[in-house]
Write a protein that holds these residues in place. Structure first.
Motif, PDB file in Angstrom:
ATOM      1  N   ALA A   1       2.515   3.939   3.174  1.00  0.00           N
ATOM      2  CA  ALA A   1       2.898   3.746   4.569  1.00  0.00           C
ATOM      3  C   ALA A   1       1.702   3.301   5.407  1.00  0.00           C
ATOM      4  O   ALA A   1       1.833   2.459   6.301  1.00  0.00           O
ATOM      5  N   LEU A   2       0.534   3.868   5.129  1.00  0.00           N
ATOM      6  CA  LEU A   2      -0.687   3.423   5.824  1.00  0.00           C
ATOM      7  C   LEU A   2      -0.963   1.946   5.548  1.00  0.00           C
ATOM      8  O   LEU A   2      -1.391   1.199   6.429  1.00  0.00           O
TER       9      LEU A   2
ATOM     10  N   GLU B   1      -8.166   3.067   7.513  1.00  0.00           N
ATOM     11  CA  GLU B   1      -7.543   4.306   7.042  1.00  0.00           C
ATOM     12  C   GLU B   1      -7.536   4.365   5.517  1.00  0.00           C
ATOM     13  O   GLU B   1      -7.803   5.421   4.926  1.00  0.00           O
ATOM     14  N   LEU B   2      -7.246   3.246   4.860  1.00  0.00           N
ATOM     15  CA  LEU B   2      -7.251   3.214   3.403  1.00  0.00           C
ATOM     16  C   LEU B   2      -8.662   3.419   2.848  1.00  0.00           C
ATOM     17  O   LEU B   2      -8.847   4.097   1.825  1.00  0.00           O
TER      18      LEU B   2
ATOM     19  N   LYS C   1      -1.789  10.458   8.005  1.00  0.00           N
ATOM     20  CA  LYS C   1      -3.090  10.993   7.583  1.00  0.00           C
ATOM     21  C   LYS C   1      -2.968  12.466   7.218  1.00  0.00           C
ATOM     22  O   LYS C   1      -3.590  12.932   6.241  1.00  0.00           O
ATOM     23  N   ASP C   2      -2.181  13.200   7.975  1.00  0.00           N
ATOM     24  CA  ASP C   2      -1.982  14.615   7.693  1.00  0.00           C
ATOM     25  C   ASP C   2      -1.285  14.798   6.349  1.00  0.00           C
ATOM     26  O   ASP C   2      -1.640  15.701   5.573  1.00  0.00           O
ATOM     27  N   ALA C   3      -0.305  13.935   6.057  1.00  0.00           N
ATOM     28  CA  ALA C   3       0.399  14.032   4.777  1.00  0.00           C
ATOM     29  C   ALA C   3      -0.543  13.732   3.614  1.00  0.00           C
ATOM     30  O   ALA C   3      -0.507  14.406   2.575  1.00  0.00           O
TER      31      ALA C   3
ATOM     32  N   GLY D   1       6.109   5.619   8.946  1.00  0.00           N
ATOM     33  CA  GLY D   1       5.160   4.515   8.835  1.00  0.00           C
ATOM     34  C   GLY D   1       5.702   3.228   9.431  1.00  0.00           C
ATOM     35  O   GLY D   1       4.948   2.439  10.022  1.00  0.00           O
ATOM     36  N   GLN D   2       6.996   2.983   9.284  1.00  0.00           N
ATOM     37  CA  GLN D   2       7.588   1.778   9.848  1.00  0.00           C
ATOM     38  C   GLN D   2       7.566   1.791  11.366  1.00  0.00           C
ATOM     39  O   GLN D   2       7.542   0.740  12.009  1.00  0.00           O
ATOM     40  N   LYS D   3       7.572   2.985  11.934  1.00  0.00           N
ATOM     41  CA  LYS D   3       7.526   3.106  13.400  1.00  0.00           C
ATOM     42  C   LYS D   3       6.116   2.862  13.934  1.00  0.00           C
ATOM     43  O   LYS D   3       5.937   2.490  15.097  1.00  0.00           O
TER      44      LYS D   3
END
Length: 353
Positions: A302-303, A314-315, A284-286, A272-274
């Motif tokens: 992370a999102l 996304e949230l 999203k897959d996770a 997520g930091q990247k």
């Protein structure tokens, strides 16, 4: 005894080592009892010679630095100067810093490895960019010429093996990491192997990731198969500080498929930091597919750390569609932290139901 550079050369000639010293630029040492000597295969012997000395002293030598290295050679109280290659005089006796990376500093091609001994024992290691002025605090300073990089790495590695002085071990590993020689990567990988205690493995893994580039990444990829999940968890951070683009792929792989929940959580965080398109897809897959709720919630967090224009949609998607109430609740919580109008509009709709 304060001596200038000219006096140092005269002393070298008087001792019959002027020709050897000429192959390397003599250090700009002030406030020191300066003694140049020919080295080469004698680092252990040099340290042994001082075992019976009761007072503190320094000795040092020069090796080629890792290509592209950038770091500050200035101690906290260094006085800026326009006539040397760094920001000022490096105060050996006053400074505790050994390494400060900076994109603004000049690229370093050679380093001076500096060793302090007191009562016969090594208590400090330093490295600075060759060419910077050094203030030895009035102590004896012996300069060795002709020291090879492989000899240096082997000797430094011999200092990094004890539990009784972890600070010296960390300094030795950092200094090894700054050597140009490929053997530096090999030495660090050896310290990161499963035959060593976890604290030592973690330190070696960090320097592999932070300084050894693609070769360091290859070493980390092998280590990522290690059976200890606690070590693999630490390894994720080492991958995150590696500048090889392929490192993100390794973190994504660990986020998706590592057998340990904690390792996947850690990988999710650093992916997520990247940020970036690949990272968003992994997060999203996770959220959608990881079997552990803890990992799903870490992915939601992370999102939330993405730029707002990416994070909020996304949230919202997670909050509206995820089948797990705990995951939806997590998304709603982080939506509330954004203070975004789109999040507020969503909350209004919930309240109207």
């Amino acid at each position: 005894m304060r001596q200038n550079l000219t006096q140092n050369w005269l002393l070298a000639a008087a001792l019959g080592v002027g020709a050897v010293a000429a192959a390397q630029e003599a250090p700009k040492v002030i406030n020191a009892q300066f003694h140049p000597e020919q080295g080469g295969g004698e680092l252990s012997a040099m340290a042994g010679r001082f075992q019976h000395e009761t007072g503190p002293l320094w000795f040092g030598y020069e090796v080629a630095a890792l290509p592209g290295s950038r770091f500050s050679s200035c101690s906290g109280d260094a006085q800026p100067s326009m006539d040397d290659g760094c920001c000022g005089v490096y105060q050996l006796e006053k400074s505790d810093n050994i390494y400060r990376s900076s994109d603004k500093d000049e690229v370093v091609t050679k380093i001076d490895v500096l060793v302090r001994m007191d009562h016969g024992a090594i208590d400090k290691l330093r490295f600075v960019g060759a060419g910077c002025r050094l203030d030895a605090g009035g102590l004896s300073f012996t300069w060795l010429t002709g020291v090879g990089a492989d000899e240096s790495i082997a000797w430094l590695a011999s200092l990094a093996t004890g539990d009784d002085n972890k600070r010296l071990t960390d300094q030795a590993l950092a200094t090894i990491a700054m050597h140009e020689s490929q053997k530096a990567t090999t030495a660090l990988a050896g310290f990161a192997s499963s035959s060593n205690p976890l604290w030592l493995r973690e330190k070696a893994g960090f320097w592999l990731g932070a300084e050894r580039g693609h070769d360091g990444l290859l070493a980390l990829e092998k280590l990522a198969k290690d059976s200890d999940p606690e070590f693999r968890k630490k390894l994720v951070f080492d991958l995150s500080v590696n500048h090889d683009p392929a490192a993100i792929e390794d973190m994504i792989r660990m986020a998706k498929s590592d057998s340990d929940t904690r390792v996947r959580e850690e990988a999710i965080f650093w992916v997520g930091q990247k940020a970036g398109v690949k990272a968003i897809g992994t997060l999203k897959d996770a959220v959608a597919n990881d079997p552990e709720v803890a990992v799903k919630k870490k992915a939601v967090f992370a999102l939330s750390q993405l730029p707002k224009d990416q994070a909020v949609p996304e949230l919202l998607q997670v909050a509206q569609t995820n089948s797990d109430p705990a995951v939806r609740k997590e998304a709603i919580f982080w939506l509330g932290q954004t203070h975004d109008p789109r999040a507020l509009a969503y909350f209004e709709k919930i309240l109207e139901r």
